[in-house]
Design a protein around this motif. Structure first.
Motif, PDB file in Angstrom:
ATOM      1  N   ASP C  50       0.807  -1.222   0.000  1.00  0.00           N
ATOM      2  CA  ASP C  50       0.000   0.000   0.000  1.00  0.00           C
ATOM      3  C   ASP C  50       0.842   1.276   0.000  1.00  0.00           C
ATOM      4  OD1 ASP C  50      -2.322  -1.404  -0.105  1.00  0.00           O
ATOM      5  OD2 ASP C  50      -2.655  -1.403   2.061  1.00  0.00           O
ATOM      6  N   LEU C  51       2.157   1.124  -0.007  1.00  0.00           N
ATOM      7  CA  LEU C  51       2.999   2.316   0.108  1.00  0.00           C
ATOM      8  C   LEU C  51       3.242   3.026  -1.224  1.00  0.00           C
ATOM      9  CD1 LEU C  51       5.682   1.187   2.719  1.00  0.00           C
ATOM     10  CD2 LEU C  51       3.639   2.558   3.081  1.00  0.00           C
ATOM     11  N   ALA C  52       3.038   2.327  -2.350  1.00  0.00           N
ATOM     12  CA  ALA C  52       3.210   2.948  -3.673  1.00  0.00           C
ATOM     13  C   ALA C  52       4.571   3.592  -3.838  1.00  0.00           C
ATOM     14  CB  ALA C  52       2.091   3.966  -3.930  1.00  0.00           C
ATOM     15  N   LEU C  53       5.598   2.941  -3.338  1.00  0.00           N
ATOM     16  CA  LEU C  53       6.941   3.512  -3.414  1.00  0.00           C
ATOM     17  C   LEU C  53       7.392   3.705  -4.857  1.00  0.00           C
ATOM     18  CD1 LEU C  53       8.406   1.273  -0.598  1.00  0.00           C
ATOM     19  CD2 LEU C  53       8.054   3.748  -0.436  1.00  0.00           C
ATOM     20  N   GLU C  54       6.977   2.790  -5.746  1.00  0.00           N
ATOM     21  CA  GLU C  54       7.397   2.911  -7.153  1.00  0.00           C
ATOM     22  C   GLU C  54       6.894   4.219  -7.771  1.00  0.00           C
ATOM     23  OE1 GLU C  54       6.015  -0.033  -6.186  1.00  0.00           O
ATOM     24  OE2 GLU C  54       6.946  -1.724  -7.235  1.00  0.00           O
ATOM     25  N   ALA C  55       5.893   4.791  -7.176  1.00  0.00           N
ATOM     26  CA  ALA C  55       5.365   6.029  -7.740  1.00  0.00           C
ATOM     27  C   ALA C  55       6.128   7.246  -7.244  1.00  0.00           C
ATOM     28  CB  ALA C  55       3.880   6.158  -7.385  1.00  0.00           C
TER      29      ALA C  55
ATOM     30  N   SER D 273      -2.658  -2.799 -17.688  1.00  0.00           N
ATOM     31  CA  SER D 273      -1.938  -3.708 -18.566  1.00  0.00           C
ATOM     32  C   SER D 273      -0.430  -3.551 -18.433  1.00  0.00           C
ATOM     33  CB  SER D 273      -2.350  -3.463 -20.014  1.00  0.00           C
ATOM     34  OG  SER D 273      -2.225  -2.101 -20.339  1.00  0.00           O
ATOM     35  N   THR D 274       0.041  -2.304 -18.327  1.00  0.00           N
ATOM     36  CA  THR D 274       1.483  -2.098 -18.260  1.00  0.00           C
ATOM     37  C   THR D 274       1.986  -2.045 -16.819  1.00  0.00           C
ATOM     38  OG1 THR D 274       1.265   0.309 -18.225  1.00  0.00           O
ATOM     39  CG2 THR D 274       1.409  -0.733 -20.391  1.00  0.00           C
ATOM     40  N   GLY D 275       1.156  -1.511 -15.925  1.00  0.00           N
ATOM     41  CA  GLY D 275       1.585  -1.389 -14.528  1.00  0.00           C
ATOM     42  C   GLY D 275       2.600  -0.283 -14.292  1.00  0.00           C
ATOM     43  N   LYS D 276       2.881   0.511 -15.330  1.00  0.00           N
ATOM     44  CA  LYS D 276       3.898   1.570 -15.198  1.00  0.00           C
ATOM     45  C   LYS D 276       3.391   2.853 -15.831  1.00  0.00           C
ATOM     46  CE  LYS D 276       7.662  -1.603 -14.992  1.00  0.00           C
ATOM     47  NZ  LYS D 276       9.074  -1.831 -15.072  1.00  0.00           N
ATOM     48  N   TRP D 277       3.397   3.928 -15.060  1.00  0.00           N
ATOM     49  CA  TRP D 277       2.844   5.180 -15.574  1.00  0.00           C
ATOM     50  C   TRP D 277       3.563   5.670 -16.822  1.00  0.00           C
ATOM     51  CZ3 TRP D 277       6.041   9.297 -15.987  1.00  0.00           C
ATOM     52  CH2 TRP D 277       7.175   9.353 -15.158  1.00  0.00           C
ATOM     53  N   HIS D 300      -4.174  10.153 -10.635  1.00  0.00           N
ATOM     54  CA  HIS D 300      -4.170  10.411  -9.194  1.00  0.00           C
ATOM     55  C   HIS D 300      -3.442  11.733  -8.955  1.00  0.00           C
ATOM     56  CE1 HIS D 300      -3.584   9.897  -4.877  1.00  0.00           C
ATOM     57  NE2 HIS D 300      -4.455   8.896  -4.930  1.00  0.00           N
ATOM     58  N   PRO D 301      -3.966  12.584  -8.079  1.00  0.00           N
ATOM     59  CA  PRO D 301      -3.291  13.865  -7.854  1.00  0.00           C
ATOM     60  C   PRO D 301      -1.867  13.673  -7.336  1.00  0.00           C
ATOM     61  CG  PRO D 301      -5.167  13.583  -6.335  1.00  0.00           C
ATOM     62  CD  PRO D 301      -5.223  12.467  -7.310  1.00  0.00           C
ATOM     63  N   LYS D 302      -1.659  12.674  -6.479  1.00  0.00           N
ATOM     64  CA  LYS D 302      -0.314  12.379  -5.961  1.00  0.00           C
ATOM     65  C   LYS D 302      -0.116  10.865  -5.978  1.00  0.00           C
ATOM     66  CE  LYS D 302      -0.010  16.412  -2.941  1.00  0.00           C
ATOM     67  NZ  LYS D 302      -0.266  16.877  -1.563  1.00  0.00           N
ATOM     68  N   PRO D 303       0.326  10.329  -7.122  1.00  0.00           N
ATOM     69  CA  PRO D 303       0.433   8.871  -7.245  1.00  0.00           C
ATOM     70  C   PRO D 303       1.201   8.207  -6.111  1.00  0.00           C
ATOM     71  CG  PRO D 303       0.785   9.896  -9.378  1.00  0.00           C
ATOM     72  CD  PRO D 303       0.704  11.002  -8.370  1.00  0.00           C
ATOM     73  N   ASP D 309      -2.289   0.873  -6.524  1.00  0.00           N
ATOM     74  CA  ASP D 309      -1.791   1.019  -7.890  1.00  0.00           C
ATOM     75  C   ASP D 309      -1.192   2.384  -8.215  1.00  0.00           C
ATOM     76  OD1 ASP D 309      -2.268  -1.579  -8.546  1.00  0.00           O
ATOM     77  OD2 ASP D 309      -4.164  -1.221  -9.553  1.00  0.00           O
ATOM     78  N   GLY D 310      -0.556   2.996  -7.224  1.00  0.00           N
ATOM     79  CA  GLY D 310       0.130   4.251  -7.482  1.00  0.00           C
ATOM     80  C   GLY D 310       1.118   4.175  -8.642  1.00  0.00           C
ATOM     81  N   PRO D 311       1.919   3.104  -8.719  1.00  0.00           N
ATOM     82  CA  PRO D 311       2.968   3.054  -9.751  1.00  0.00           C
ATOM     83  C   PRO D 311       2.450   3.188 -11.178  1.00  0.00           C
ATOM     84  CG  PRO D 311       3.341   1.366  -8.090  1.00  0.00           C
ATOM     85  CD  PRO D 311       2.008   1.983  -7.782  1.00  0.00           C
ATOM     86  N   GLN D 312       1.176   2.906 -11.385  1.00  0.00           N
ATOM     87  CA  GLN D 312       0.668   2.983 -12.744  1.00  0.00           C
ATOM     88  C   GLN D 312      -0.252   4.192 -12.963  1.00  0.00           C
ATOM     89  OE1 GLN D 312      -1.030  -0.827 -12.294  1.00  0.00           O
ATOM     90  NE2 GLN D 312      -3.120  -0.155 -12.416  1.00  0.00           N
ATOM     91  N   SER D 313      -0.413   5.022 -11.927  1.00  0.00           N
ATOM     92  CA  SER D 313      -1.279   6.193 -12.046  1.00  0.00           C
ATOM     93  C   SER D 313      -0.494   7.373 -12.589  1.00  0.00           C
ATOM     94  CB  SER D 313      -1.862   6.563 -10.677  1.00  0.00           C
ATOM     95  OG  SER D 313      -2.665   5.502 -10.202  1.00  0.00           O
TER      96      SER D 313
END
Lengths: 337, 337, 337, 337
Positions: C50-55, D273-277, D300-303, D309-313
């Protein structure tokens, strides 16, 4: 084959397809349905791929009915092929274990392993002199020096030698030393190489490609057979799937499938398929239970010092334990080892 | 790399791993956690594959941190590689279309196609003289005769020639005729062939293997580059998946991924990947929109009479329509064609 | 976990990541290398997703070190889980065979099969009352009527009942009749259903999803366990790959892998995985040799009249022959059946 | 369909198959060849799966000729289906962009994103109130509270709402709030759920399963349509393959394939599908170039603070840039956005 024409296709397009089939020596058979017109065609299955029927106007799809291989098929030769090299048979009642290091690293290493696997019941020594490595920076094998060590190990132990060849220019050299020529997974569809190994009168161990269907794999055997060499041993070594816990996914169903479709012997490689020494023992047992004619197993005196594929190599102690298990499996299967 | 030790491992086993790393020139960094002990190691990434750390007692797994390639990486060379052959550039602002028949079938067929694709904007002519065919019974190519026709077509039209080579013994011959040497998908990991094509001073078109990861594909390019030839063009041509409606699954995400990881140009083959001429047009557009530097497209004057891959070849009319679409795509992408 | 920062990243970005980790209760450990800066983090593994570090800016990738499951792990509970239902045990020394028709078709059919599989050594009866069918036009099962027949068969034969549930609204009803609730491959990640079956105090047979990794499969078991039900039986039933000769590819390596990673019992379904009755016998043997705790096999008195999956159902005669083979396998494996 | 009988099969076995077909209302057509006897059968394609012909003695294989779906097929309804909700159309000339956060996290977050995507041209707001998570320890969604926020966002911005439903027991509740009900990839073959969503008179967004063939995907749409709801939007979101650099492999060829086989609209999800923004932008362009009717994009305003799924937003800035690219693509494709 069946040619399926598109819905509402004009008669003249059906006629064109029919004419092309007849001109190419096929007997045809028309079936006009409410939704589709089908053209059944009987003839030389080996030629249909060159007809490009799917490219003709009005054709929806072409469905092959017969397998595209002939010499390798069980229909062509109902009895099992048994390959004999000296007093060793592959494909008969006896289960054969090929064992040895991933790569030949030194004279000492090889002779030590050879002696050790012979004592524990192996009849064939494996060991790579030419290594296909994903990285150009990795150890690529001892080349001819490695072949010499293999020959010496044979002389000392009486074991037969199986080793890989990767280049058409090296086939003659490898054939001088080896009893069985191995075609690796990456070269299963290296067609010039298949034709070249067919020319030397030695059995060929043909590994399944990482993403080869069973049909393509048998077709690769057909390439060797059509060039005059019928001594082909198939080797299942895992296919590439989404599962990454194991290096590849060992497709053991392929063993009984091959036995149904073909008369050729089939063995299994539990080392490369799993990539983990812990899995070699259960998968070796499992392969025999599936009906495999043998195994090819990586054994190294000190896996952690191996120059290649150490993580999947078993120690001599573990190899002893595997051979004991295989004894029990052979009994359960009504075979010898 | 990070070496993860098993839970509750003895200190002496950690020491052994540490010692091996240090002896091999790595700087190490220990991190003792509650559940796991980790050993970080920094050093020459090209060697770690030969260390067989996973085979050492107490090691759970080894996790590489850096990519195993160097010369092909974007980190090593931040600027895009632009390959120049005469006044044609690949990898620059201009989108290049390579077009022509799957196989060279006859002098007439080839000259007709060549003229036709040149008129419609292609700068490079494709055509196979040596054909890798799944079946030994299928048409295998015109061989040197085919190469001669290609050379004649170049002379007549000014088009450059790209053609496949499959055997180390034929590299010198093919290099005499071709402007770009093609390595087919089945040979992406034919390492002797990669080393051999590296020796001739010509650009190499390296197709992605059917089951090759992006990393393995770049590693194959690294094989060519480390042997002295940096003119490598990558070509995405579909990967093998469970979906069988299309011949393979075109992985267009690979285009921006390659652009991120590597400086090499990347083109797309919408013909082999889909196996259906109807899909060539949308996938050609889609490839350019993904950022590809070019396309390689099969065109045949009469696809239904093609000796090879007719079902995926487009007619001259369809090819014109594709080129019009690509014009619009080039505008949208701020490129030229 | 290890957070790998991009090359040449600014210190303040490293600090931001470090700060976020600390704020979330992780202990961190910095490792500044020449090419990369790594941040090791130790803490509650269940939260890192849930940390979304990759983002976060500057982060190249995040590498998990520990498995994301806990209750299902071998580390958490070193001893094998043995599930007991009356005098039947699953996961112990005894190999269990679950057998019966794909679908419950009629009272007569079910009672006939039940009697027959009991006589040949099965202890558990399988049979679907709710059938997940790819086509809305195919037979969908007898629903509650089917459950009633299963209960009657249990009363008559003493066999335990395993049957599938597909809908959260039917869990209570199915649990009234069944001894073991089956979650089918298509529902392996139907999370509301997993939570619902966890509530009834009955063992759950959890089939692996067609494209589920081993880790995702164990995570699905974790869903059931974390909701309070620890009686989970895993069932390998084939994964989807490019090979289409068999319906799916049976991944037998998964059996020893599960035994290493988890304490839960694991059985194998040779019927659905292969889709062909001829392959059921060799794959049943092979599964036991790989270390499986049991099998689930489709048996039908007249497969050609089955309303569902006839092609993969074995006849009573074939089932007898399979049971004889399994006897021998049990001996070889030092187990009972 | 075509029934292929085994080589040398007895006439009486052929007769039995023929009889069974006739009894089930099929018209048959016999074709006796040298190597195989074929039985062509024309009739109600929706029933053949229940005939279990492969289980009959003498049958080698059964080859379907017609697709198993009807209502979803282009043959059944040649014109494109255009779904209208208020003044928004999906499947017509206009390209639709659905955008929003992976999960609804709070009232503030949602209203902020909604306003922002509306300003940049989106007409439909996405956001999950019920989240299917691989781990039971991960954030599972705000449930009904999330639905309320979505409804509020619709009121404030005029955007339509698309949100996922996972449980038959929640369909009525979700339908109260949503304009489009989403069936996630993991539930594509959750047949009770498909039947349940068909009952509410709202469009359904049906994501392709991770390992679903195109045919199975259309069959899932058929489940919804046969239950009375013809407003189905298909969504390609990547399939599972061996390539792990991207989360899944986006199968863009599926877009033109769907357009050929079916009349239903099809959109693409470049985020999951890609998992990467970083890959969202090129793949969004590529999807439109392939002919997709729309996109569903995670914003997302702050991925880096996203609960899911932050990494793909993508950030609002990146989303603006994507919308500009899509404008150019729409021009190139002769569509509007």
């Amino acid at each position: 084959m069946i040619v399926v024409m598109r819905t509402g296709v004009k008669e003249e397009l059906v006629d064109k397809v029919a004419k092309k089939l007849v001109e190419n020596g096929f007997q045809i058979h028309l079936s006009v349905g409410v939704e589709r017109t089908l053209i059944g065609a009987v003839g030389d299955k080996s030629h249909y791929m060159d007809l490009a029927l799917e490219a003709m106007e009005g054709v929806e799809k072409v469905i092959p009915i017969l397998a595209p291989y002939k010499l390798a098929s069980r229909e062509f030769k109902p009895d099992d092929t048994v390959i004999r090299i000296g007093d060793v048979t592959i494909g008969g009642e006896e289960i054969q274990v090929m064992a040895g290091p991933c790569a030949v690293e030194s004279r000492e290493q090889l002779l030590e392993v050879a002696e050790m696997v012979r004592e524990r019941g192996a009849r064939i020594l494996r060991g790579g002199a030419f290594k296909p490595r994903t990285s150009p920076y990795a150890f690529q094998g001892l080349e001819e020096k490695g072949l010499e060590y293999l020959a010496e190990a044979r002389e000392k132990t009486g074991l037969l030698i199986v080793t890989e060849v990767m280049d058409t220019q090296k086939v003659a050299m490898v054939a001088q030393y080896a009893d069985i020529l191995q075609i690796g997974a990456r070269n299963m569809q290296n067609f010039p190489l298949l034709r070249e190994v067919a020319k030397c009168n030695k059995p060929v161990l043909l590994k399944r490609g990482l993403s080869a269907t069973i049909e393509e794999w048998i077709m690769a055997a057909e390439y060797i057979m059509v060039s005059g060499n019928h001594q082909v041993i198939l080797c299942e070594r895992g296919i590439r799937t989404f599962e990454s816990f194991t290096r590849n996914t060992l497709d053991l169903s392929a063993v009984p499938v091959i036995k149904e479709l073909s008369h050729l012997p089939v063995i299994v490689d539990p080392s490369h398929s799993t990539g983990k020494w812990k899995l070699v023992q259960p998968m070796a047992r499992s392969a025999i239970a599936a009906g495999a004619d043998g195994l090819i197993i990586e054994v190294h005196p000190k896996p952690s010092e191996a120059l290649c594929d150490g993580p999947q190599s078993v120690t001599p102690e573990r190899f002893s334990s595997i051979m004991e298990d295989l004894q029990k499996m052979a009994v359960a299967m009504g075979r010898t080892i």
